[in-house]
Write an enzyme that holds these catalytic residues in place. Structure first.
Site, mmCIF file in Angstrom:
data_model
loop_
_atom_site.group_PDB
_atom_site.id
_atom_site.type_symbol
_atom_site.label_atom_id
_atom_site.label_comp_id
_atom_site.label_asym_id
_atom_site.label_seq_id
_atom_site.Cartn_x
_atom_site.Cartn_y
_atom_site.Cartn_z
ATOM 1 N N SER A 1 55.255 0.820 -10.411
ATOM 2 C CA SER A 1 56.160 1.412 -9.436
ATOM 3 C C SER A 1 56.579 2.820 -9.852
ATOM 4 O O SER A 1 56.660 3.728 -9.023
ATOM 5 C CB SER A 1 57.388 0.517 -9.267
ATOM 6 O OG SER A 1 58.314 1.106 -8.391
ATOM 7 N N GLU B 1 40.615 3.209 -9.240
ATOM 8 C CA GLU B 1 40.355 4.244 -8.233
ATOM 9 C C GLU B 1 41.654 5.008 -8.032
ATOM 10 O O GLU B 1 42.495 4.614 -7.236
ATOM 11 C CB GLU B 1 39.878 3.629 -6.921
ATOM 12 C CG GLU B 1 38.629 2.780 -7.042
ATOM 13 C CD GLU B 1 38.925 1.309 -7.225
ATOM 14 O OE1 GLU B 1 40.100 0.908 -7.096
ATOM 15 O OE2 GLU B 1 37.986 0.559 -7.512
#
EC number: 3.5.4.13
Length: 195
Positions: free
Chosen positions: A111, A138
């Site tokens: 987060s 990615e």
């Protein structure tokens, strides 16, 4: 059923799940285990291709992918890889992961990094039963500033679920498993998909 911290520790101790190098137990939190960034990266080169035809002939797709993807970039310990806004890059976890045929893993970004615009996995966050190898990340920077990413930094967290039974076709025995035992930032192998 998702594994809790006690079960993750036990599964690691018993060799049911393997992470190499094994993170310290203080990196196991509630229902996840932290994973760190490796030193292998790939980026898209400057190119003039207007598009990649993902449904075109396999040879053409392969040539297009080869023309736009960089060779592997190794970042030395202590140095940073800079991910600029609007840029996609591939990288790996430091840890190599091995799962049995009855456990699936899930990768989540942090987060704190997401709040800076960093997407750790664009869509591929499932680690298949029978997986063995490093996890390719990615990365995408959707923020406004370049981000300095350093090998060994905590980059995400893995969670694990026990399946209702052992998978009949775990990743480790599939003949079409394109990323089996990957140890570096392997570029897309979509051109190897079966019709």
């Amino acid at each position: 059923m998702r594994l809790c911290d006690t079960d993750i520790e036990r599964y690691l101790d018993d060799g049911i799940i393997s992470l190499t190098p094994r993170p310290n137990n203080d990196k196991i939190n509630g229902a996840t285990i932290d994973v760190r960034l490796g030193n292998s990266f790939r980026v898209f080169r400057e190119h003039s291709a207007p598009f990649i035809d993902l449904s075109g002939p396999k040879e053409e797709v392969s040539a297009q992918l080869e023309s736009v993807m960089s060779d592997e970039i190794i970042i030395p310990e202590g140095e940073a890889f800079f991910l600029h806004p609007g840029t996609l890059a591939l990288a790996t976890t430091l840890e190599s992961v091995k799962l049995p045929a009855n456990i699936i893993g899930w990768l989540d970004g942090r987060s704190s990094l997401a709040r800076l615009g960093l997407m750790v996995h664009v869509t591929a966050h499932r680690i298949d039963p029978g997986w063995e190898g490093k996890i390719v990340l990615e990365f995408y920077n959707s923020g406004k500033l370049p981000l300095a990413l350093r090998p060994n930094m905590v980059i995400g967290a893995l969670s694990f679920e026990v399946l209702s039974g052992e998978a009949k076709r775990p990743y480790s025995i599939r003949k079409d498993a394109k990323y089996k035992n990957q140890q570096s930032a392997v570029a897309s192998r979509i051109d190897e998909d079966k019709e």
